[in-house]
Write an enzyme that holds these catalytic residues in place. Structure first.
Site, PDB file in Angstrom:
ATOM      1  N   PRO A 118     -12.345   0.885  -1.914  1.00  0.00           N
ATOM      2  CA  PRO A 118     -11.611   1.995  -1.296  1.00  0.00           C
ATOM      3  C   PRO A 118     -10.959   1.574   0.020  1.00  0.00           C
ATOM      4  CG  PRO A 118     -13.806   2.692  -1.985  1.00  0.00           C
ATOM      5  CD  PRO A 118     -13.759   1.204  -2.131  1.00  0.00           C
ATOM      6  N   GLU A 119      -9.754   2.082   0.252  1.00  0.00           N
ATOM      7  CA  GLU A 119      -9.081   1.798   1.515  1.00  0.00           C
ATOM      8  C   GLU A 119      -9.491   2.842   2.551  1.00  0.00           C
ATOM      9  OE1 GLU A 119      -5.205   0.206   1.366  1.00  0.00           O
ATOM     10  OE2 GLU A 119      -5.353  -0.370  -0.730  1.00  0.00           O
TER      11      GLU A 119
ATOM     12  N   LYS B 240     -13.263   0.601   6.807  1.00  0.00           N
ATOM     13  CA  LYS B 240     -13.919   0.854   5.525  1.00  0.00           C
ATOM     14  C   LYS B 240     -15.420   1.111   5.680  1.00  0.00           C
ATOM     15  CE  LYS B 240     -10.458  -1.938   3.104  1.00  0.00           C
ATOM     16  NZ  LYS B 240     -10.190  -3.039   2.149  1.00  0.00           N
TER      17      LYS B 240
ATOM     18  N   ASN C  10      -5.316  -3.567  -0.052  1.00  0.00           N
ATOM     19  CA  ASN C  10      -4.291  -4.248  -0.821  1.00  0.00           C
ATOM     20  C   ASN C  10      -3.055  -3.390  -1.071  1.00  0.00           C
ATOM     21  OD1 ASN C  10      -3.582  -6.686  -1.904  1.00  0.00           O
ATOM     22  ND2 ASN C  10      -4.444  -6.291  -3.924  1.00  0.00           N
TER      23      ASN C  10
ATOM     24  N   ARG D  49      -6.723 -12.205  -3.490  1.00  0.00           N
ATOM     25  CA  ARG D  49      -6.268 -10.850  -3.819  1.00  0.00           C
ATOM     26  C   ARG D  49      -4.851 -10.902  -4.375  1.00  0.00           C
ATOM     27  NH1 ARG D  49      -9.134  -6.799  -1.415  1.00  0.00           N
ATOM     28  NH2 ARG D  49      -8.128  -5.556  -3.045  1.00  0.00           N
TER      29      ARG D  49
END
Length: 271
Positions: A2-3, A52, A163, A259
């Site tokens: 989760p961002e 986060k 991301n 990523r």
């Protein structure tokens, strides 16, 4: 993973349901049982997010009254009307009406105020926090020769940016993802920071990430809405080989520091 906007939504929900309320804390799974017993029956003072990370403070008379949570890749935190727990619930917090159930976190531990301060000191500027200092982030970016796409994912510089926001903010400002930090213009940094603040606030409000301008929405372009588990309309994220919504060129994909990175080679040329 989760961002940051997700963690800020979770903190707000905690405060909405439980702030200043006496709560029961348990560990149905058993792995947090000893710690849960120390704060069970105490008052939940406040939850706050930083990047986060989530910190939930209790008024329990112990040296470490703060639950530090990091969801990691598979962690989930859900709020439901009180019912028997389902699955591997590490921690349950409830007030007799509502329950918050935590499953599969990367971090779940009791910490002291000093430990909380030490943890947040390691984190960078959070675009969703009014007390964040973007100047600290700029100093680190300006001194680094790493690509800006790498720096945006560094939680010691930009706390909470993940991301999706990384890829989208670079596209919105036409920045080449490989541009070294020390080659990035200060004006571009300021524009990206201010954009992250606004985009992530919308994410908190709406519970999804939307980054396209009105002229590029499905309605404006007559295209089908995006279908993706993450939801939201985006320019490049998870759109590899699809046409750019602005110039029509195929979106590129590569791997950067483990990523997936998405960008438009024609639109994103600025340094």
């Amino acid at each position: 993973m989760p961002e940051g906007h997700v963690l800020h939504r979770l903190a707000a929900r905690f405060n909405e349901l439980f702030a200043d309320e006496q709560v029961q804390v348990s560990s149905p799974q058993g792995r947090f049982a000893e710690s849960a017993a120390l704060i069970d029956g105490s008052t939940l003072v406040q939850a706050q997010a930083w990047g986060k990370h989530l910190f939930v403070r209790f008024d329990a008379p112990i040296a470490d009254p703060i639950v530090h949570i990091h969801l990691g890749l598979i962690g989930k935190l859900s709020f439901t009307e009180l019912a028997p727990p389902v699955g591997q619930v590490r921690v349950r917090i409830n007030d007799g009406t509502w329950a918050a159930d935590l499953r599969g976190p990367q971090i779940c531990r009791l910490i002291s105020e000093d430990e909380e301060a030490a943890a947040t000191k390691k984190l960078g500027a959070d675009p969703l926090r009014s007390d964040s200092d973007p100047e600290r982030a700029w100093t680190k970016v300006h001194r680094s020769g790493k690509p800006i796409a790498s720096l945006l994912m560094n939680q010691a510089i930009f706390a909470g940016v993940g991301n999706i926001y990384r890829a989208e903010v670079l596209f919105r400002h036409r920045i080449d993802p490989q541009c070294p930090g020390n080659k990035l213009h200060r004006a571009s940094f300021d524009l990206m920071w201010n954009d992250l603040v606004q985009l992530m606030r919308l994410g908190v409000r709406d519970g999804r990430i939307d980054t396209v301008y009105p002229e590029h929405t499905p309605e404006a372009l007559g295209r089908p809405p995006r279908v993706d588990a993450h939801g939201g309309e985006v320019y490049v994220y998870r759109r590899a080989d699809q046409p750019c919504l602005v110039c029509g060129s195929p979106i590129h994909e590569t791997t950067l520091e483990g990523r997936h990175l998405f960008w438009c080679g024609r639109c994103q040329r600025r340094h």
